[in-house]
Motif scaffolding. Structure first.
Motif, PDB file in Angstrom:
ATOM      1  N   VAL A  34     -16.569  -9.287   1.421  1.00 36.85           N
ATOM      2  CA  VAL A  34     -16.612  -8.995   0.027  1.00 36.85           C
ATOM      3  C   VAL A  34     -16.862  -7.524  -0.393  1.00 36.85           C
ATOM      4  CG1 VAL A  34     -18.097  -9.575  -2.294  1.00 36.85           C
ATOM      5  CG2 VAL A  34     -18.025 -11.116  -0.437  1.00 36.85           C
ATOM      6  N   PHE A  35     -16.141  -7.097  -1.568  1.00 40.95           N
ATOM      7  CA  PHE A  35     -16.252  -5.718  -2.074  1.00 40.95           C
ATOM      8  C   PHE A  35     -17.693  -5.590  -2.562  1.00 40.95           C
ATOM      9  CE2 PHE A  35     -11.353  -5.135  -2.371  1.00 40.95           C
ATOM     10  CZ  PHE A  35     -11.380  -4.377  -1.539  1.00 40.95           C
ATOM     11  N   ALA A  39     -15.011  -0.393  -8.340  1.00 44.67           N
ATOM     12  CA  ALA A  39     -14.090   0.514  -8.408  1.00 44.67           C
ATOM     13  C   ALA A  39     -14.814   1.926  -9.191  1.00 44.67           C
ATOM     14  CB  ALA A  39     -12.984   0.045  -9.401  1.00 44.67           C
ATOM     15  N   HIS A  90      -4.196  -0.848  10.075  1.00 46.29           N
ATOM     16  CA  HIS A  90      -4.694  -0.844   8.463  1.00 46.29           C
ATOM     17  C   HIS A  90      -4.902  -2.318   8.275  1.00 46.29           C
ATOM     18  CE1 HIS A  90      -5.059  -0.375   4.163  1.00 46.29           C
ATOM     19  NE2 HIS A  90      -4.218  -1.345   4.082  1.00 46.29           N
ATOM     20  N   LEU A  94     -10.239  -6.119   8.786  1.00 44.88           N
ATOM     21  CA  LEU A  94     -10.962  -7.285   8.482  1.00 44.88           C
ATOM     22  C   LEU A  94     -11.409  -7.956   9.572  1.00 44.88           C
ATOM     23  CD1 LEU A  94     -10.214  -8.346   4.718  1.00 44.88           C
ATOM     24  CD2 LEU A  94     -12.027  -6.794   5.762  1.00 44.88           C
ATOM     25  N   GLY A 124      -5.625   4.331   2.214  1.00 45.67           N
ATOM     26  CA  GLY A 124      -5.701   2.801   1.978  1.00 45.67           C
ATOM     27  C   GLY A 124      -6.902   2.045   2.686  1.00 45.67           C
ATOM     28  N   MET A 127     -10.374   3.386   1.521  1.00 50.50           N
ATOM     29  CA  MET A 127     -10.965   2.800   0.469  1.00 50.50           C
ATOM     30  C   MET A 127     -11.346   1.352   0.482  1.00 50.50           C
ATOM     31  SD  MET A 127      -8.813   3.372  -3.265  1.00 50.50           S
ATOM     32  CE  MET A 127      -9.319   4.916  -4.067  1.00 50.50           C
ATOM     33  N   THR A 128     -10.479   0.630   1.525  1.00 52.08           N
ATOM     34  CA  THR A 128     -10.900  -1.006   1.852  1.00 52.08           C
ATOM     35  C   THR A 128     -12.196  -0.689   2.409  1.00 52.08           C
ATOM     36  OG1 THR A 128      -8.639  -1.154   2.549  1.00 52.08           O
ATOM     37  CG2 THR A 128     -10.131  -2.905   3.078  1.00 52.08           C
ATOM     38  N   GLN A 131     -15.161   0.506   0.042  1.00 51.77           N
ATOM     39  CA  GLN A 131     -15.415  -0.638  -1.091  1.00 51.77           C
ATOM     40  C   GLN A 131     -16.212  -1.813  -0.096  1.00 51.77           C
ATOM     41  OE1 GLN A 131     -12.439  -0.177  -4.687  1.00 51.77           O
ATOM     42  NE2 GLN A 131     -11.542  -0.790  -2.750  1.00 51.77           N
ATOM     43  N   LEU A 132     -15.998  -2.108   0.941  1.00 45.88           N
ATOM     44  CA  LEU A 132     -16.845  -2.997   1.662  1.00 45.88           C
ATOM     45  C   LEU A 132     -18.160  -2.619   1.892  1.00 45.88           C
ATOM     46  CD1 LEU A 132     -14.054  -4.207   4.159  1.00 45.88           C
ATOM     47  CD2 LEU A 132     -15.169  -5.519   2.368  1.00 45.88           C
TER      48      LEU A 132
ATOM     49  N   HIS B  38     -17.164 -10.149  -6.984  1.00 47.22           N
ATOM     50  CA  HIS B  38     -16.819  -8.536  -7.153  1.00 47.22           C
ATOM     51  C   HIS B  38     -15.816  -8.539  -8.044  1.00 47.22           C
ATOM     52  CE1 HIS B  38     -13.528  -9.886  -4.270  1.00 47.22           C
ATOM     53  NE2 HIS B  38     -14.456 -10.325  -3.699  1.00 47.22           N
ATOM     54  N   GLU B  39     -15.602  -7.770  -8.581  1.00 49.77           N
ATOM     55  CA  GLU B  39     -14.879  -7.486  -9.599  1.00 49.77           C
ATOM     56  C   GLU B  39     -13.093  -7.168  -8.738  1.00 49.77           C
ATOM     57  OE1 GLU B  39     -15.087  -3.894 -11.862  1.00 49.77           O
ATOM     58  OE2 GLU B  39     -15.328  -2.579  -9.953  1.00 49.77           O
ATOM     59  N   ILE B  41      -9.605  -7.675  -7.154  1.00 51.93           N
ATOM     60  CA  ILE B  41      -8.932  -8.658  -6.160  1.00 51.93           C
ATOM     61  C   ILE B  41      -9.726  -8.574  -4.898  1.00 51.93           C
ATOM     62  CG2 ILE B  41      -6.809  -8.315  -6.963  1.00 51.93           C
ATOM     63  CD1 ILE B  41      -6.134  -6.541  -4.965  1.00 51.93           C
ATOM     64  N   GLU B  42      -9.369  -9.530  -3.947  1.00 52.56           N
ATOM     65  CA  GLU B  42     -10.276  -9.646  -2.654  1.00 52.56           C
ATOM     66  C   GLU B  42      -9.762  -8.811  -1.731  1.00 52.56           C
ATOM     67  OE1 GLU B  42      -9.643 -13.729  -1.348  1.00 52.56           O
ATOM     68  OE2 GLU B  42     -10.943 -14.598  -3.168  1.00 52.56           O
ATOM     69  N   PRO B  43     -10.563  -8.573  -0.544  1.00 53.60           N
ATOM     70  CA  PRO B  43     -10.265  -7.314   0.363  1.00 53.60           C
ATOM     71  C   PRO B  43      -8.853  -7.536   1.046  1.00 53.60           C
ATOM     72  CG  PRO B  43     -12.692  -7.931   0.584  1.00 53.60           C
ATOM     73  CD  PRO B  43     -12.049  -8.902  -0.492  1.00 53.60           C
ATOM     74  N   PHE B  46      -6.103  -6.605  -1.022  1.00 52.92           N
ATOM     75  CA  PHE B  46      -6.118  -5.015  -1.525  1.00 52.92           C
ATOM     76  C   PHE B  46      -5.283  -4.600  -0.300  1.00 52.92           C
ATOM     77  CE2 PHE B  46      -8.101  -1.122  -0.693  1.00 52.92           C
ATOM     78  CZ  PHE B  46      -7.912  -0.600  -2.225  1.00 52.92           C
ATOM     79  N   ILE B  47      -5.752  -5.115   1.014  1.00 56.22           N
ATOM     80  CA  ILE B  47      -5.009  -4.458   2.257  1.00 56.22           C
ATOM     81  C   ILE B  47      -3.479  -4.611   2.139  1.00 56.22           C
ATOM     82  CG2 ILE B  47      -4.969  -4.839   4.791  1.00 56.22           C
ATOM     83  CD1 ILE B  47      -7.933  -5.091   4.813  1.00 56.22           C
ATOM     84  N   ALA B  50      -2.150  -2.349  -0.264  1.00 51.90           N
ATOM     85  CA  ALA B  50      -2.289  -0.954   0.334  1.00 51.90           C
ATOM     86  C   ALA B  50      -1.206  -0.575   1.327  1.00 51.90           C
ATOM     87  CB  ALA B  50      -3.529  -0.499   0.433  1.00 51.90           C
ATOM     88  N   LEU B 131      -4.583   2.551  -5.990  1.00 56.83           N
ATOM     89  CA  LEU B 131      -5.477   1.951  -5.196  1.00 56.83           C
ATOM     90  C   LEU B 131      -6.452   1.387  -6.177  1.00 56.83           C
ATOM     91  CD1 LEU B 131      -5.399   3.671  -1.788  1.00 56.83           C
ATOM     92  CD2 LEU B 131      -4.570   1.641  -2.262  1.00 56.83           C
ATOM     93  N   LEU B 132      -6.984   2.326  -6.945  1.00 52.06           N
ATOM     94  CA  LEU B 132      -8.253   1.873  -7.689  1.00 52.06           C
ATOM     95  C   LEU B 132      -7.692   0.892  -8.785  1.00 52.06           C
ATOM     96  CD1 LEU B 132      -9.931   5.398  -8.422  1.00 52.06           C
ATOM     97  CD2 LEU B 132     -11.144   3.169  -7.227  1.00 52.06           C
ATOM     98  N   ARG B 135      -7.141  -2.474  -7.117  1.00 46.32           N
ATOM     99  CA  ARG B 135      -8.423  -2.833  -6.993  1.00 46.32           C
ATOM    100  C   ARG B 135      -8.880  -3.929  -8.152  1.00 46.32           C
ATOM    101  NH1 ARG B 135     -14.094  -2.449  -5.535  1.00 46.32           N
ATOM    102  NH2 ARG B 135     -14.782  -4.372  -6.235  1.00 46.32           N
ATOM    103  N   LEU B 136      -8.454  -3.135  -9.242  1.00 48.31           N
ATOM    104  CA  LEU B 136      -9.054  -3.981 -10.328  1.00 48.31           C
ATOM    105  C   LEU B 136      -7.960  -5.147 -10.850  1.00 48.31           C
ATOM    106  CD1 LEU B 136     -10.517  -0.998 -12.630  1.00 48.31           C
ATOM    107  CD2 LEU B 136     -11.763  -2.854 -11.471  1.00 48.31           C
TER     108      LEU B 136
END
Lengths: 211, 227
Positions: A34-35, A39, A90, A94, A124, A127-128, A131-132, B38-39, B41-43, B46-47, B50, B131-132, B135-136
């Motif tokens: 979960v993030f 942002a 990258h 996870l 990238g 940021m992952t 945010q984690l 979480h606001e 998308i999911e990780p 996102f990966i 990206a 990326l930000l 994310r949203l």
């Protein structure tokens, strides 16, 4: 008898009700990752604490204080990588082992120095991770290349304009070049002065008539 | 009568029991771990995003779109206001990175129909913004590949291809030169024509003195009449 039927119906519906709840509980799925950072605070971090580490900055650091992480694919990594770097592609961030690795680094207060083809790709991953909830990664400002069987890493300056755009553009502004023909030599031809012979004007005769 | 009464009592107790079970279960729901929301998308998504190269739009395409006045895209400059004031692309909107997630910016960036092309000096800052935004869960965000540095290297002052390069390279070069003209740089090259004045030995002209012989004016006839 009527009363019995009624109780039967009630118990059946109650059992179904319970079943639904139990199935719901059993299939309740908790997302694995979960993030934890939103942002806005990520942006704040990007603006206030620069995540970029230059190679000079890396040299200044104690070699036990950081771990190099190559975020390129395993294929690229096997061709060549920075000495001592660990490969976490990258798209494999996870995976449980890798998450544990970052967790341990955070616990040991070590910095994970990420690098990839260029800082853009490392961003990238950064940021992952950020945010984690992993605050220790940094991005190494280098570009890596594999040419002629040699792995080359060179420093890059991030977001530095190559030129001063405003002034450069003014100097490049279109000037319509009107070709100026340059005569090789111009020799003035001298002309003989004109001789002007004044001719005497005849006197006007007096008007004949008159009062 | 007594049988009936017993049954009734049982049934009422059953209701109470059922109610008690339901209440217990409801209480159990409170004890469930918080479902962490979480606001965006999911990780994993996102990966994946990206990693993709789809976000990049080349400077040539951007130039082409500007020249053809393509209404389907918006250019967004994420550099600071000072830098924007100095120079930016035509019709670009300035949203500095620190204001990227503000509400006013949201109107511009969170688009569904129009493509939003982000750019900065190189890719890094625009990539942060990209990326930000992703994310949203914003769709239709793109990056101008290489940013303004690339813009200057390709559109404003393209490199002349070498003679050994393929024809396409020359075509691209010409195209870029032409695009550069649109953006007000470069020169229209007109070959200068040199006029050569032949020099001849100067001959001193021997000219007869010009006599100016004024024509004799005819006398005005005297007015015939008089007073």
């Amino acid at each position: 008898m009527k009363e019995l039927e009624k109780t039967k119906r009630i118990s059946v519906s109650a059992v179904i009700f319970l079943l639904v709840i139990v199935i719901g509980l059993l299939t309740f799925k908790k997302p694995k990752h979960v993030f934890s950072t939103d942002a806005k605070s990520t942006l704040n971090e990007l603006l206030t604490a620069d995540p970029i580490l230059t190679s000079a900055g890396l040299k200044a650091m104690d070699s036990t204080a950081y771990v190099l992480v190559d975020v390129r694919s395993a294929y690229e990594y096997n061709k060549g990588h920075l000495p001592g770097a660990r490969n976490i592609a990258h798209n494999e961030v996870l995976i449980e082992d890798n998450i544990r690795f970052f967790k341990n680094l955070t616990a040991d207060n070590k910095v994970a120095v990420l690098y990839g083809e260029n800082p853009n790709w490392a961003l990238g991953t950064w940021m992952t991770l950020y945010q984690l909830g992993y605050t220790n990664p940094k991005i190494l400002a280098i570009e890596t290349q594999y040419t002629d069987k040699v792995f080359i890493a060179k420093d890059v300056q991030i977001e530095k304009p190559d030129l001063d755009y405003g002034t450069t553009l003014d100097s490049l502004k279109t000037k319509k070049q009107i070709p100026v023909a340059e005569p090789v030599k111009v020799i003035e031809k001298k002309e003989a002065p004109k001789v002007v012979v004044p001719v005497e004007k005849k006197k006007k005769s007096a008007p004949e008539g008159g009062c | 009568m007594s049988k009936n009464y017993k049954l009734k009592r049982l049934s009422t107790r059953r209701y109470q029991m059922l109610a008690a079970i339901l209440i217990l279960l409801a209480a159990g729901l409170v004890l469930l771990p918080d479902y962490q929301k979480h606001e965006g998308i999911e990780p994993q998504l996102f990966i994946n995003k990206a990693m993709s190269n789809e976000r990049f739009i080349s400077t040539d395409i951007v130039a082409d779109k500007i020249i053809n006045k393509d209404p389907s895209f918006v250019l967004v400059d994420v550099r600071s206001e000072a830098e924007f004031a100095k120079f930016s692309l035509p019709n670009a909107i300035n949203i500095p990175l620190d204001k990227f997630l503000s509400e006013e910016a949201d109107n511009v960036i969170n688009q569904e129909i129009v493509d939003v092309v982000l750019f900065s000096n190189d890719n890094f800052m625009a990539n942060e913004a990209w990326l930000l935004g992703n994310r949203l869960g914003y769709t239709n965000l793109y990056l101008m590949k290489g940013g303004l540095n690339e813009w200057f290297n390709t559109i404003i002052s393209p490199k002349m291809p070498e003679e050994t390069m393929p024809r396409e390279a020359f075509e691209l070069y010409n195209q870029r030169k032409a695009a550069g003209l649109y953006f007000g740089v470069g020169s229209i090259e007109v070959p200068a024509v040199k006029t050569i004045v032949k020099t001849e030995p100067v001959k001193t002209p021997v000219k007869a003195p010009v006599k100016v012989v004024p024509e004799e004016k005819k006398k005005k006839s005297a007015p015939e009449g008089g007073c």
